[in-house]
Scaffold this motif. Structure first.
Motif, short mmCIF file in Angstrom:
data_model
loop_
_atom_site.label_atom_id
_atom_site.label_comp_id
_atom_site.label_asym_id
_atom_site.label_seq_id
_atom_site.Cartn_x
_atom_site.Cartn_y
_atom_site.Cartn_z
N ASP A 137 -26.13 1.73 -36.28
CA ASP A 137 -27.27 2.08 -37.13
C ASP A 137 -26.70 2.93 -38.27
O ASP A 137 -26.47 4.12 -38.11
CB ASP A 137 -28.31 2.85 -36.34
N SER A 142 -28.77 -1.77 -39.78
CA SER A 142 -28.56 -1.61 -38.34
C SER A 142 -28.36 -2.98 -37.73
O SER A 142 -28.81 -4.00 -38.29
CB SER A 142 -29.75 -0.90 -37.70
N LYS A 178 -31.61 -2.20 -44.67
CA LYS A 178 -32.26 -1.00 -45.21
C LYS A 178 -32.13 -0.96 -46.73
O LYS A 178 -32.35 0.07 -47.34
CB LYS A 178 -31.63 0.25 -44.59
#
Length: 253
Positions: A137, A142, A178
């Motif tokens: 992560d 992740s 992300k």
């Protein structure tokens, strides 16, 4: 000065038009920002880049672990490398970290099996297989993956300065991006190299090239595939070219 007052019907019509215009604007904005579910090249590149991460149980740590076995078998403390001819090797290594302050969290358990092949007691190649599970992560992505790697090490004679490594590394799992529109997707990353050279003293990759392929599917069912090349630059880094875009791969953070 006279003030014109609109009739109720006129005002009602004006309010209705304003409402419809506002609704149309909202719908247009939603359509404009709507996610089509297509995984971007940057997201694919990030999954490839993190496949090399040492913390995430990636290709480099697997290669280094195998070469550490070869190097240790050829020290004065354990005897000559030839003493390991035909002797099976197996070891499981684990690592975990939960440094949430730096946003680097990982865990992996990988088992290496191997055997040294010799011709008339002269070592010719040391072949390893690495299998296991690796999770990470990190700030940009992740992942939860299974890993498989076949590593063949040659250049074992003492007059050679470098080990030559051939390997096929496969990492399959689920990623949560992300970056960008933060897509979730499944992927298989394959890295193949036949000319990776590693310094026998430092066990660092000094040069070589590899072909890279990533394929998979987004959570919305959109499939993707992308291929490229990777060139090791000898400073714990490499350059990755995917879809005519160059990315930097570094396994030392």
């Amino acid at each position: 000065m006279k003030t014109r007052r609109l009739s109720w019907h006129v005002r009602k019509m004006a309010l209705s038009l304003a409402f419809i215009s506002g609704l149309a604007l909202i719908v247009f904005s939603c359509k404009k920002d709507e996610d089509d579910g297509v995984i971007t090249a940057d997201e694919m590149a990030e999954a490839v880049v993190q496949s090399f991460s040492s913390e995430g149980g990636g290709l480099v740590i697997q290669t280094n672990a195998a070469l550490s076995v070869v190097a240790a078998a050829n020290t004065d403390n354990t005897g000559k490398l030839a003493d390991q001819c035909g002797v099976p090797y197996e070891k499981t290594r684990t690592s975990a970290n939960a440094d949430t302050a730096s946003y680097y969290v990982w865990s992996y358990g990988i088992t290496w099996t191997g055997m040294l092949t010799c011709t008339e007691q002269v070592p010719t190649q040391y072949e390893f297989k690495a299998t296991g599970r690796a999770l990470y992560d990190f700030p940009r992505m992740s992942s939860d993956d299974s890993v498989n790697n076949k590593i063949v090490v040659t250049g074992l004679s003492n007059d050679s300065t470098f080990y030559k490594v051939s390997q096929t590394y496969i990492r399959t799992g689920t990623q949560q991006s992300k970056i960008g529109k933060m897509h979730k997707f499944t992927s298989t990353v394959t890295v193949s190299s036949t000319n990776m050279y590693v310094n026998k003293t430092t066990l660092r990759i000094t040069s070589g090239t590899a072909t890279v392929n990533i394929k998979g599917e987004s959570s919305s069912g959109k499939s993707f595939t992308l291929s490229g090349t990777l060139t090791f630059s000898g400073n714990d880094a490499a350059s990755l070219v995917l879809n005519d875009t160059k990315y930097t791969v570094s396994w030392i953070r």
